[in-house]
Structures are given as structure tokens and as C-alpha cells.
Design an enzyme around this catalytic site. Structure first.
Site, PDB file in Angstrom:
ATOM      1  N   GLY A 182      -1.697 -19.139   7.299  1.00  0.00           N
ATOM      2  CA  GLY A 182      -0.479 -18.517   7.811  1.00  0.00           C
ATOM      3  C   GLY A 182       0.761 -18.923   7.050  1.00  0.00           C
ATOM      4  CG  LEU A 183       3.091 -18.253   2.793  1.00  0.00           C
ATOM      5  CD1 LEU A 183       3.900 -19.525   2.882  1.00  0.00           C
ATOM      6  CD2 LEU A 183       2.494 -18.134   1.387  1.00  0.00           C
TER       7      LEU A 183
ATOM      8  NE  ARG B  19     -17.089  21.090  -5.091  1.00  0.00           N
ATOM      9  CZ  ARG B  19     -17.173  21.707  -3.927  1.00  0.00           C
ATOM     10  NH1 ARG B  19     -18.244  21.524  -3.142  1.00  0.00           N
ATOM     11  NH2 ARG B  19     -16.209  22.509  -3.519  1.00  0.00           N
TER      12      ARG B  19
ATOM     13  CD  GLU C  57      -4.374 -13.961  -1.766  1.00  0.00           C
ATOM     14  OE1 GLU C  57      -5.386 -13.856  -1.087  1.00  0.00           O
ATOM     15  OE2 GLU C  57      -4.252 -14.809  -2.661  1.00  0.00           O
TER      16      GLU C  57
ATOM     17  CB  SER D 259       3.548  -5.120  -8.324  1.00  0.00           C
ATOM     18  OG  SER D 259       2.243  -4.735  -7.964  1.00  0.00           O
ATOM     19  CD  GLU D 260       7.816  -4.749  -6.491  1.00  0.00           C
ATOM     20  OE1 GLU D 260       7.053  -5.314  -5.686  1.00  0.00           O
ATOM     21  OE2 GLU D 260       7.761  -3.529  -6.732  1.00  0.00           O
TER      22      GLU D 260
HETATM   23  C1  LIG Z   1      -3.402  -6.539   5.503  1.00  0.00           C
HETATM   24  C2  LIG Z   1      -2.581  -7.733   5.118  1.00  0.00           C
HETATM   25  C3  LIG Z   1      -3.158  -8.984   5.093  1.00  0.00           C
HETATM   26  C4  LIG Z   1      -2.373 -10.127   4.795  1.00  0.00           C
HETATM   27  N1  LIG Z   1      -2.925 -11.369   4.887  1.00  0.00           N
HETATM   28  C5  LIG Z   1      -2.106 -12.455   4.794  1.00  0.00           C
HETATM   29  C6  LIG Z   1      -2.605 -13.781   5.082  1.00  0.00           C
HETATM   30  O1  LIG Z   1      -3.792 -13.981   5.361  1.00  0.00           O
HETATM   31  N2  LIG Z   1      -1.734 -14.830   5.046  1.00  0.00           N
HETATM   32  C7  LIG Z   1      -0.419 -14.653   4.737  1.00  0.00           C
HETATM   33  O2  LIG Z   1       0.320 -15.641   4.742  1.00  0.00           O
HETATM   34  N3  LIG Z   1       0.080 -13.417   4.449  1.00  0.00           N
HETATM   35  C8  LIG Z   1      -0.726 -12.331   4.490  1.00  0.00           C
HETATM   36  N4  LIG Z   1      -0.227 -11.081   4.226  1.00  0.00           N
HETATM   37  C9  LIG Z   1       1.176 -10.936   3.886  1.00  0.00           C
HETATM   38  C10 LIG Z   1       1.453 -10.518   2.457  1.00  0.00           C
HETATM   39  O3  LIG Z   1       1.127 -11.554   1.581  1.00  0.00           O
HETATM   40  C11 LIG Z   1       2.938 -10.106   2.396  1.00  0.00           C
HETATM   41  O4  LIG Z   1       3.051  -8.871   3.079  1.00  0.00           O
HETATM   42  C12 LIG Z   1       3.458 -10.008   0.991  1.00  0.00           C
HETATM   43  O5  LIG Z   1       3.519 -11.273   0.373  1.00  0.00           O
HETATM   44  C13 LIG Z   1       4.851  -9.367   0.935  1.00  0.00           C
HETATM   45  O6  LIG Z   1       5.723  -9.961   1.847  1.00  0.00           O
HETATM   46  P1  LIG Z   1       6.584  -9.037   2.847  1.00  0.00           P
HETATM   47  O7  LIG Z   1       5.641  -8.106   3.502  1.00  0.00           O
HETATM   48  O8  LIG Z   1       7.399  -9.915   3.685  1.00  0.00           O
HETATM   49  O9  LIG Z   1       7.522  -8.191   1.899  1.00  0.00           O
HETATM   50  P2  LIG Z   1       8.985  -8.631   1.399  1.00  0.00           P
HETATM   51  O10 LIG Z   1       8.934  -9.980   0.818  1.00  0.00           O
HETATM   52  O11 LIG Z   1       9.961  -8.364   2.470  1.00  0.00           O
HETATM   53  O12 LIG Z   1       9.213  -7.594   0.226  1.00  0.00           O
HETATM   54  C14 LIG Z   1       9.621  -6.242   0.440  1.00  0.00           C
HETATM   55  C15 LIG Z   1       9.808  -5.592  -0.936  1.00  0.00           C
HETATM   56  O13 LIG Z   1      10.875  -6.266  -1.633  1.00  0.00           O
HETATM   57  C16 LIG Z   1      10.401  -6.715  -2.879  1.00  0.00           C
HETATM   58  N5  LIG Z   1      11.106  -7.950  -3.253  1.00  0.00           N
HETATM   59  C17 LIG Z   1      11.240  -9.084  -2.518  1.00  0.00           C
HETATM   60  N6  LIG Z   1      11.949  -9.996  -3.195  1.00  0.00           N
HETATM   61  C18 LIG Z   1      12.254  -9.441  -4.400  1.00  0.00           C
HETATM   62  C19 LIG Z   1      12.972  -9.881  -5.549  1.00  0.00           C
HETATM   63  N7  LIG Z   1      13.502 -11.116  -5.627  1.00  0.00           N
HETATM   64  N8  LIG Z   1      13.100  -9.035  -6.602  1.00  0.00           N
HETATM   65  C20 LIG Z   1      12.558  -7.807  -6.551  1.00  0.00           C
HETATM   66  N9  LIG Z   1      11.867  -7.324  -5.477  1.00  0.00           N
HETATM   67  C21 LIG Z   1      11.717  -8.132  -4.431  1.00  0.00           C
HETATM   68  C22 LIG Z   1       8.915  -6.936  -2.694  1.00  0.00           C
HETATM   69  O14 LIG Z   1       8.229  -6.944  -3.916  1.00  0.00           O
HETATM   70  C23 LIG Z   1       8.571  -5.728  -1.821  1.00  0.00           C
HETATM   71  O15 LIG Z   1       8.427  -4.585  -2.625  1.00  0.00           O
HETATM   72  C24 LIG Z   1      -1.013  -9.943   4.455  1.00  0.00           C
HETATM   73  C25 LIG Z   1      -0.448  -8.667   4.437  1.00  0.00           C
HETATM   74  C26 LIG Z   1      -1.204  -7.573   4.789  1.00  0.00           C
HETATM   75  C27 LIG Z   1      -0.545  -6.221   4.821  1.00  0.00           C
END
Ligand SMILES: Cc1cc2nc3c(=O)[nH]c(=O)nc-3n(C[C@H](O)[C@H](O)[C@H](O)COP(=O)(O)OP(=O)(O)OC[C@H]3O[C@@H](n4cnc5c(N)ncnc54)[C@H](O)[C@@H]3O)c2cc1C
Length: 382
Positions: free
Chosen positions: A124-125, A271, A366, A369-370
Site C-alpha cells: 500500500g503506497l 476470417r 507502478e 509513463s510520465e
Molecule cells: C488496477 C490498479 C492496481 C494498482 N495497484 C497498486 C498497488 O498494489 N499498490 C499501490 O501502491 N498502488 C497501486 N496502484 C496505483 C498506481 O500505481 C497509481 O495509480 C499510479 O502510480 C499513478 O498514480 P495516481 O493514480 O495517483 O495518478 P497521479 O499521480 O495523480 O497522476 C495523474 C497524471 O498526472 C501525471 N503526472 C503526475 N506528476 C507529474 C509530473 N511531475 N510531470 C508530468 N506529469 C505528471 C501522471 O503521469 C498522470 O498522467 C494501482 C492502480 C490501479 C489502477
């Protein structure tokens, strides 16, 4: 440099390929539609030793390495990504932090169950208010006598709410460092601890047979001994875990990309349109050739990152490149495979529809892409 697999690696890959085709493929569509967790598949993967692959035998592992895990993830994802991410998260995010940073007591208590697949652990991060910016963690843990009192919440945590989930490790703010920044630590919270609530599963676009929940901690008390690793080292610990995890996600993405090639070849040969199989048309052949090229180059990228990691060399940039490239390729191939399937590609009964829905998260989970680009640029001194 030789990227050919040795006999043992080939045998592992083939046994998992057979398992994916014979055991996973026939039932996974129904799990996906009904959004049910595939316990029986997990049990069988446990019996095959897949949950213990990259761990030492003294802890109940199989004595393999991280590359072996990646080969397995690729083969699973070639058929289904929900099953692959369940294994990836269980091993790379669930058991690995305890294996790497746990005390002997923590290892003895949790690893045998986790490495046999009898139990799962979540990591849980991410929080509802912060994901990419892990420094924005708000969950707090305060030491009260010989207990941590945890308050906060975590979002999107994989494997956190199954019937066999034994624990989640959570990152939490445990104080302030001398420079004023947050002191982050990692704490083990066993399932069922009072004050630890698992919300119902999300309604997701993809990975529908995998388990994902929001978690809340409301004056949740665990023993002080549940601190995982050194106090204040939580940030460094999870960065290492995420670097490794990116190679595993890249392998999973390559599997999905290759699965798109497999399904497209089969369909294009069957197909008919305008009096012949669509696979006779060069426009379709070129799409498939491009898909194969992309899967192949993405595979080489993760092989390279894994090889560097196993050699003890720096691999952060290469892991980020592999994850960025492979996830892009997975999305590209899923889009093209759906196109080749025409209207049937939009029908859930076809595996490519699942691949399409499962591909997008690979560019998000994880590290988006950004974030991968940020890591690569930083490593280039920018
Ligand atoms: C199905 C699923 C399973 C998951 N499993 C886990 C898990 O087991 N444990 C866990 O801890 N997490 C888990 N996650 C979370 C996942 O790792 C995060 O959703 C991911 O890291 C992105 O974080 P966020 O959703 O808060 O997006 P945000 O950080 O809010 O980002 C939103 C957008 O802004 C962009 N952005 C943010 N900062 C910048 C910057 N400085 N410059 C340019 N662009 C930026 C991002 O790239 C993205 O496009 C899971 C997510 C999903 C959907």
C-alpha cells in the site's frame, strides 16, 4: 551478450505456457465477466512453485531469480493479465519487501505462506490524494508505547482483499527528518486488524479478475515490531521495490503484446473478406509484422534490464525504459489486434477485447509513463 534462454529457463517457460493455455484460458473469460477472483488458478500456481520463484530455498522459495519470474509473467499475460498481475503483485510487491527488509521473525512468520501461494500480501503506497508523488503520503503512524497507531487511507491496492490476503505493507509518515522533510516508514498490517477496513472492490475497466481495493486505517494498532526495515527508510525501500517491479510489469506488457500477435495471426488466417482470408492482404500482414517487431524489441529491453539487475549493476534507467516501451507497445498492439478482429474485436468473448481493456493500466500502474520519462531524464543528468 547472449539473450538465449538456457534449458531450465526454456522448460519453465514451456510449462507455464501450457498451464496458461490449458488451465487459465478456458475459465478466465468467465471470471473476467463476473469479476470473480480465480482462487483455483492461484492454488495451482502455488503448487507449481510460481509464488516462490525468485526466493531462496531456506525461506521456502524455489531458488530461482527475478528473470525467471519475468519469463513466467510474460507467458501468463500472453493469455491473461489478471492472473499475471495477481502473481506479479504477490511476489514483487507483496512478499519481496518482507524478504528484502524483514526481520528473521517477520520472515519466519509470513514468507512460508506467501511463497507457497497459500496467502497473498498487498503493498500500500498509493493514496486517494497522491500516487506519482509518493512524498505526498498522508497516512500517519504514531508510536504509542509498543504499538504503531495508523490513520489514513490507501487507494487501488492489488491483492488486498481476497479471502487469502494475510497482510498489507503500508507506507506511512512516522515523523519529520532534521531537514524538515517527511520521515516515511513501512509497516506490516495483518488482515483483520481492528481499525483496518477493506472497501468493496472497484469497478474497473480491465484486470477484472484481479483484486483491487481502497483501504482505510482508523486508529489501527499494530505491534511496534511490525515496522518493516529501518524507521525512516520507507522511501528508499519502496523505490528499490518499484525499480524491480517495473521490469516485471514490462515482462507482463510484453506478454500481452505477444498475445495480441498470436490472436491476430489465428484470426487473420480464418476470417474471410473479399473472397480470401484477410491475412492474405498486405495491410494486415504489415500490422502483424509491426506488432511482432514491437513485442520483440520490448522483450529485449526487459531482458537487458533484468540482466543488469541480476549482475548487480545499476538498472534504474533500463527498468524505466523497459516499462515505458513495453507498456506503449502493449497498448499499440492491443489497438491493432482489435482492429484486425473488426467487430468481433469489440465483443468481450474474444481475448483481444480483454487485451485491449487490460493494456491501458500498463501505462499507469507502478509509475506512469510520465514518471518513467522523469526517471530516465533524471538518470541522464537532467
Ligand atoms: C488496477 C490498479 C492496481 C494498482 N495497484 C497498486 C498497488 O498494489 N499498490 C499501490 O501502491 N498502488 C497501486 N496502484 C496505483 C498506481 O500505481 C497509481 O495509480 C499510479 O502510480 C499513478 O498514480 P495516481 O493514480 O495517483 O495518478 P497521479 O499521480 O495523480 O497522476 C495523474 C497524471 O498526472 C501525471 N503526472 C503526475 N506528476 C507529474 C509530473 N511531475 N510531470 C508530468 N506529469 C505528471 C501522471 O503521469 C498522470 O498522467 C494501482 C492502480 C490501479 C489502477
Amino acid at each position: 551478450m547472449d539473450f538465449r534462454l538456457d534449458e531450465e529457463q526454456q522448460a519453465l517457460r514451456e510449462s507455464v505456457r501450457d498451464f496458461a493455455r490449458e488451465v487459465v484460458a478456458p475459465v478466465i473469460g468467465e471470471h473476467y465477466e463476473k469479476r470473480t477472483f480465480p482462487y483455483e488458478i492461484v492454488r495451482q500456481m502455488g503448487k507449481m512453485g510460481l509464488f516462490g520463484l525468485p526466493f531462496a530455498e531456506e525461506h521456502g522459495g524455489m531458488g530461482g531469480d527475478y528473470f525467471a519470474l519475468c519469463l513466467v509473467l510474460e507467458e501468463l499475460a500472453r493469455v491473461d493479465s489478471s492472473v499475471a498481475i495477481t502473481l506479479e503483485a504477490a511476489v514483487s510487491l507483496g512478499a519481496m519487501p518482507i524478504y528484502r527488509f524483514g526481520t528473521e521473525e517477520q520472515k519466519a512468520r509470513w514468507l512460508p505462506k506467501l511463497l507457497s501461494g497459500e496467502a497473498l500480501a498487498g503493498f500500500g503506497l498509493t493514496e486517494p490524494g497522491t500516487g506519482s508523488d509518493a512524498g505526498g503520503t498522508r497516512t500517519r503512524a504514531v508510536l504509542d508505547g509498543d504499538e504503531w497507531v495508523i490513520n489514513g487511507s490507501k487507494a487501488f491496492i492489488t491483492n488486498s482483499g481476497t479471502d487469502i490476503t494475510a497482510l498489507v505493507t503500508v507506507t506511512a509518515v512516522t515523523g519529520t527528518k532534521p531537514d524538515g522533510s517527511k520521515e516515511l516508514s513501512t509497516i506490516i498490517v495483518p488482515s483483520g486488524t481492528p481499525g483496518f477496513t477493506v472497501a468493496p472492490g472497484y469497478s474497473k475497466v480491465g484486470w477484472n479478475a484481479s483484486d483491487t481495493h481502497e483501504l482505510t486505517f482508523d486508529d489501527c494498532r499494530v505491534p511496534a515490531a511490525n515496522l518493516l526495515g529501518e524507521r525512516g527508510r520507507g522511501f528508499a525501500q519502496f523505490l528499490r521495490i518499484l525499480d524491480e517491479g517495473r521490469i516485471a510489469i514490462a515482462a507482463l506488457a510484453v506478454g500481452l503484446a505477444q498475445g495480441c500477435v498470436d490472436e491476430s495471426i489465428t484470426y487473420a488466417k480464418e476470417r474471410q473478406a473479399f473472397g480470401q482470408p484477410i491475412g492474405n492482404y498486405q495491410a494486415i500482414q504489415f500490422k502483424i509484422a509491426d506488432m511482432e517487431m514491437k513485442a520483440h524489441t520490448a522483450r529485449l529491453a526487459y531482458y537487458d534490464a533484468a540482466a543488469r539487475m541480476l549482475a548487480g549493476e545499476p538498472f534504474k534507467r533500463q527498468a524505466a525504459i523497459a516499462k515505458l516501451h513495453a507498456s506503449t507497445v502493449a497498448v499499440d498492439n492491443a489497438r491493432e489486434a482489435t482492429q484486425i478482429h473488426g467487430g468481433y474485436g469489440f465483443m468481450n468473448e474474444y481475448p483481444v477485447a480483454r487485451f485491449w481493456r487490460d493494456s491501458k493500466i500498463l501505462e499507469i500502474g507502478e509509475g506512469t509513463s510520465e514518471v518513467q520519462r522523469m526517471i530516465i531524464a533524471r538518470d541522464l543528468g537532467m
